[in-house]
Design an enzyme around this catalytic site. Structure first.
Site, PDB file in Angstrom:
ATOM      1  N   ALA A  60       7.282   9.280   2.435  1.00 16.42           N
ATOM      2  CA  ALA A  60       6.871   7.788   1.695  1.00 16.42           C
ATOM      3  C   ALA A  60       5.717   8.165   0.787  1.00 16.42           C
ATOM      4  O   ALA A  60       4.788   9.096   1.290  1.00 16.42           O
ATOM      5  CB  ALA A  60       6.353   7.032   2.758  1.00 16.42           C
ATOM      6  N   ASN A  65      -6.265  11.452   4.775  1.00 15.21           N
ATOM      7  CA  ASN A  65      -4.893  11.964   5.688  1.00 15.21           C
ATOM      8  C   ASN A  65      -4.275  13.265   5.302  1.00 15.21           C
ATOM      9  O   ASN A  65      -3.104  13.565   5.184  1.00 15.21           O
ATOM     10  CB  ASN A  65      -3.836  10.945   5.386  1.00 15.21           C
ATOM     11  CG  ASN A  65      -3.427  10.687   4.101  1.00 15.21           C
ATOM     12  OD1 ASN A  65      -3.925  10.851   3.068  1.00 15.21           O
ATOM     13  ND2 ASN A  65      -1.991  10.110   3.860  1.00 15.21           N
ATOM     14  N   LYS A  83     -11.635   5.038   6.652  1.00 12.76           N
ATOM     15  CA  LYS A  83     -10.327   4.535   6.564  1.00 12.76           C
ATOM     16  C   LYS A  83      -9.576   4.482   7.954  1.00 12.76           C
ATOM     17  O   LYS A  83      -9.457   5.260   8.795  1.00 12.76           O
ATOM     18  CB  LYS A  83      -9.441   5.512   5.839  1.00 12.76           C
ATOM     19  CG  LYS A  83      -7.985   5.668   5.618  1.00 12.76           C
ATOM     20  CD  LYS A  83      -7.615   4.491   4.680  1.00 12.76           C
ATOM     21  CE  LYS A  83      -6.053   3.966   4.646  1.00 12.76           C
ATOM     22  NZ  LYS A  83      -5.501   4.174   3.278  1.00 12.76           N
ATOM     23  N   ARG A 120      -3.922  15.435  -1.123  1.00 11.32           N
ATOM     24  CA  ARG A 120      -3.579  16.747  -0.531  1.00 11.32           C
ATOM     25  C   ARG A 120      -4.850  17.864  -0.448  1.00 11.32           C
ATOM     26  O   ARG A 120      -5.955  17.545  -0.712  1.00 11.32           O
ATOM     27  CB  ARG A 120      -2.392  17.113  -1.058  1.00 11.32           C
ATOM     28  CG  ARG A 120      -1.281  16.121  -1.140  1.00 11.32           C
ATOM     29  CD  ARG A 120      -1.063  15.170  -0.256  1.00 11.32           C
ATOM     30  NE  ARG A 120      -0.139  14.101  -0.316  1.00 11.32           N
ATOM     31  CZ  ARG A 120       0.087  13.016   0.207  1.00 11.32           C
ATOM     32  NH1 ARG A 120      -0.727  12.754   1.063  1.00 11.32           N
ATOM     33  NH2 ARG A 120       1.071  12.295  -0.215  1.00 11.32           N
ATOM     34  N   HIS A 136       4.208  14.117  -3.230  1.00 12.99           N
ATOM     35  CA  HIS A 136       5.041  14.911  -2.056  1.00 12.99           C
ATOM     36  C   HIS A 136       5.950  15.777  -3.257  1.00 12.99           C
ATOM     37  O   HIS A 136       6.593  15.122  -3.897  1.00 12.99           O
ATOM     38  CB  HIS A 136       5.919  14.013  -1.279  1.00 12.99           C
ATOM     39  CG  HIS A 136       5.043  13.304  -0.163  1.00 12.99           C
ATOM     40  ND1 HIS A 136       4.718  13.545   0.772  1.00 12.99           N
ATOM     41  CD2 HIS A 136       4.524  11.981  -0.380  1.00 12.99           C
ATOM     42  CE1 HIS A 136       4.130  12.769   1.549  1.00 12.99           C
ATOM     43  NE2 HIS A 136       4.170  11.648   0.820  1.00 12.99           N
ATOM     44  N   ASP A 151      -3.130   4.459  -5.237  1.00 13.36           N
ATOM     45  CA  ASP A 151      -2.271   5.090  -3.953  1.00 13.36           C
ATOM     46  C   ASP A 151      -1.205   6.231  -4.415  1.00 13.36           C
ATOM     47  O   ASP A 151      -0.176   6.247  -3.868  1.00 13.36           O
ATOM     48  CB  ASP A 151      -1.334   4.076  -3.347  1.00 13.36           C
ATOM     49  CG  ASP A 151      -1.056   4.792  -1.629  1.00 13.36           C
ATOM     50  OD1 ASP A 151      -1.585   5.347  -1.361  1.00 13.36           O
ATOM     51  OD2 ASP A 151      -0.028   3.942  -1.373  1.00 13.36           O
ATOM     52  N   HIS A 166      -4.489   9.994  -3.088  1.00 14.28           N
ATOM     53  CA  HIS A 166      -4.084  11.014  -2.105  1.00 14.28           C
ATOM     54  C   HIS A 166      -4.097  12.330  -3.180  1.00 14.28           C
ATOM     55  O   HIS A 166      -3.418  12.411  -3.937  1.00 14.28           O
ATOM     56  CB  HIS A 166      -3.057  11.022  -1.681  1.00 14.28           C
ATOM     57  CG  HIS A 166      -2.939   9.711  -0.628  1.00 14.28           C
ATOM     58  ND1 HIS A 166      -3.105   9.732   0.673  1.00 14.28           N
ATOM     59  CD2 HIS A 166      -2.565   8.518  -0.774  1.00 14.28           C
ATOM     60  CE1 HIS A 166      -3.115   8.401   1.324  1.00 14.28           C
ATOM     61  NE2 HIS A 166      -2.509   7.807   0.240  1.00 14.28           N
ATOM     62  N   HIS A 192      -8.203   4.105  -4.634  1.00 13.53           N
ATOM     63  CA  HIS A 192      -7.326   4.615  -3.427  1.00 13.53           C
ATOM     64  C   HIS A 192      -6.493   5.812  -3.899  1.00 13.53           C
ATOM     65  O   HIS A 192      -5.488   5.583  -4.641  1.00 13.53           O
ATOM     66  CB  HIS A 192      -6.421   3.620  -2.895  1.00 13.53           C
ATOM     67  CG  HIS A 192      -5.571   3.677  -1.683  1.00 13.53           C
ATOM     68  ND1 HIS A 192      -5.379   3.277  -0.771  1.00 13.53           N
ATOM     69  CD2 HIS A 192      -4.578   5.228  -1.497  1.00 13.53           C
ATOM     70  CE1 HIS A 192      -4.525   3.748   0.259  1.00 13.53           C
ATOM     71  NE2 HIS A 192      -4.028   4.856  -0.250  1.00 13.53           N
ATOM     72  N   LEU A 234       4.731   3.412   1.130  1.00 10.98           N
ATOM     73  CA  LEU A 234       4.335   2.328   2.061  1.00 10.98           C
ATOM     74  C   LEU A 234       3.026   1.969   1.727  1.00 10.98           C
ATOM     75  O   LEU A 234       2.220   2.578   1.273  1.00 10.98           O
ATOM     76  CB  LEU A 234       4.449   3.099   3.881  1.00 10.98           C
ATOM     77  CG  LEU A 234       5.592   3.425   4.138  1.00 10.98           C
ATOM     78  CD1 LEU A 234       5.638   4.304   5.449  1.00 10.98           C
ATOM     79  CD2 LEU A 234       6.313   2.101   4.449  1.00 10.98           C
ATOM     80  N   HIS A 276      -5.268   0.389   5.672  1.00  8.87           N
ATOM     81  CA  HIS A 276      -3.774   0.403   5.704  1.00  8.87           C
ATOM     82  C   HIS A 276      -3.278  -0.871   6.412  1.00  8.87           C
ATOM     83  O   HIS A 276      -3.372  -0.689   7.857  1.00  8.87           O
ATOM     84  CB  HIS A 276      -3.023   1.653   6.063  1.00  8.87           C
ATOM     85  CG  HIS A 276      -1.684   1.848   5.825  1.00  8.87           C
ATOM     86  ND1 HIS A 276      -1.195   2.443   4.824  1.00  8.87           N
ATOM     87  CD2 HIS A 276      -0.675   1.173   6.397  1.00  8.87           C
ATOM     88  CE1 HIS A 276       0.345   2.171   4.657  1.00  8.87           C
ATOM     89  NE2 HIS A 276       0.432   1.465   5.409  1.00  8.87           N
ATOM     90  N   HIS A 307      -3.717  -1.456  -1.295  1.00  8.23           N
ATOM     91  CA  HIS A 307      -2.008  -1.472  -1.843  1.00  8.23           C
ATOM     92  C   HIS A 307      -1.473  -2.716  -1.124  1.00  8.23           C
ATOM     93  O   HIS A 307      -0.621  -2.767  -0.484  1.00  8.23           O
ATOM     94  CB  HIS A 307      -1.499  -0.139  -1.416  1.00  8.23           C
ATOM     95  CG  HIS A 307      -1.633   0.411  -0.107  1.00  8.23           C
ATOM     96  ND1 HIS A 307      -1.705  -0.306   1.206  1.00  8.23           N
ATOM     97  CD2 HIS A 307      -2.053   1.882   0.260  1.00  8.23           C
ATOM     98  CE1 HIS A 307      -1.686   0.588   1.924  1.00  8.23           C
ATOM     99  NE2 HIS A 307      -1.896   1.868   1.818  1.00  8.23           N
TER     100      HIS A 307
END
Ligand code: NCD
Ligand code: ZN
Length: 345
Positions: A264, A42, A100, A18, A252, A248, A16, A14, A220, A137, A175
């Site tokens: 988050a 996402n 997802k 970007r 950011h 996860d 991210h 899992h 989150l 999620h 998560h």
């Protein structure tokens, strides 16, 4: 006490990445440690189709540093209008590993998510038929439900009814952050598994709020009370094949975290293995790390485990104040700490 550990190369189930400059800055951290990663869809706009996932996969591959073998495993972002045929074809063609489910409004870039699981029941039935796993999620978004209760309520209102209706669907409860989630996964059938992040093994909610608001500890689902952290540590290090590594890692930029409305997400990719290993070491479970990091995930997804081995060794690793993140730096998890393990090769 073992000072070194040789295990099959792990995967991150899992993650991210970007896009654009930020993606190019963060991909090397993951590719250094992991052979594969389940890449979350996402983006803004989200990766909702096979074609979008194939393009995104190409962009990620271009960001992998020369000399590293890394395979991104793509996911499709489910919406109320997802096309079951497109997802099934994408899965059959090897473009999409999973799909997802973001409840609409639950987290970063989830506005186009699913407003009611009933709206995608046909898609989920098709996924069950073709053996395509569902990443979930697990939080409700109802404004009257306290944020610390949103995962537990999701189990009762959404996940339990869904798994009862479609027991053949492979579900990854992602998560997980609560004792309730651990017992739900324990009691589930063979098609139920969960990922656990490093942060939820290291911190409880005090880390976010005691002594001031600490935006870099906020993600989150939000970290819960200490009893939940202890339940997660026990589950992760138990040797049960139902739990596996999913960081996860959610980068950011510094300014987007240190803000009146901070995003988050915790960026743990730079020292992910080091972070998990510290927990397994503290729990006297170093012998169970390979199962959690390198074996349980592929087995659940029906993929081969990696053949290559990596060596981890006891050595101090200082976590820097920030790392490059493209337009702006990103503050990593464990900032300012010295971790006790490092990846030697
Ligand atoms: C993730 C993100 O930033 O994309 N944030 C987070 O806090 N974990 C989204 C998610 O996985 O919820
Ligand atoms: Zn995530």
């Amino acid at each position: 006490m073992a000072d070194s550990l040789t295990i099959r190369r792990p995967d991150d189930w899992h993650l991210h990445f970007r896009d654009g400059e930020t993606m190019r800055a963060v991909v090397p951290h993951t590719a250094r440690q992991f052979a594969r990663a389940i890449v979350m869809p996402n983006l803004s706009p989200p990766v909702t189709t096979t074609a979008l996932a194939a393009d995104y996969r190409d962009r990620i591959l271009q960001a992998v540093p020369e000399g590293l073998d890394f395979i991104p495993l793509m996911t499709a972002y489910l919406t109320d209008d997802s096309d079951a045929g497109d997802l099934a074809t994408g899965h059959a063609d090897g473009v999409l590993t999973a799909a997802k489910l973001y409840p609409a409004g639950a987290t970063t870039n989830s506005a186009s998510g699913v407003t009611d699981v009933a709206n995608i029941m046909g898609v989920l039935e098709r996924m069950a038929e073709v053996g395509m796993p569902l990443c979930v999620h697990g939080e409700v978004v109802d404004h009257d439900i306290d944020i610390f209760d949103r995962e537990a309520v999701f189990i009762d209102r959404v996940l339990e009814p869904l798994t009862r209706r479609l027991p053949e669907l492979k579900v990854i409860f992602e998560h997980i952050t609560t004792r309730e989630a651990v017992s739900f996964v324990e009691d589930g059938g063979t098609n139920m598994a969960a990922t656990i992040t490093p942060q939820h093994l290291h911190i409880n909610r005090n880390a976010i709020l005691v002594g001031g608001i600490r935006p870099h500890m906020y993600c989150l689902p939000v970290a819960k009370r200490e009893e939940h952290r202890l339940a997660l540590r026990k589950a992760a290090t138990s040797g049960s094949p139902r739990y596996f590594l999913g960081t996860d890692s959610a980068p950011h930029h510094r300014g987007d975290k240190e803000s009146a409305c901070g995003c988050a997400g915790i960026f743990n990719a730079p020292f992910a293995l080091e972070s998990y290993l510290q927990v397994f070491d503290e729990e006297n479970a170093l012998d169970r790390f390979e199962g959690f990091a390198s074996l349980n995930g592929p087995r659940f997804y029906g993929l081969p485990a990696n053949e290559e081995r990596i060596v981890l060794e006891r050595a101090p690793v200082e976590v820097p104040a920030q790392v490059a993140g493209g337009a702006e730096p990103i503050v990593p998890f464990h900032v300012g700490e010295t971790l006790g393990w490092r990846m030697a090769r």
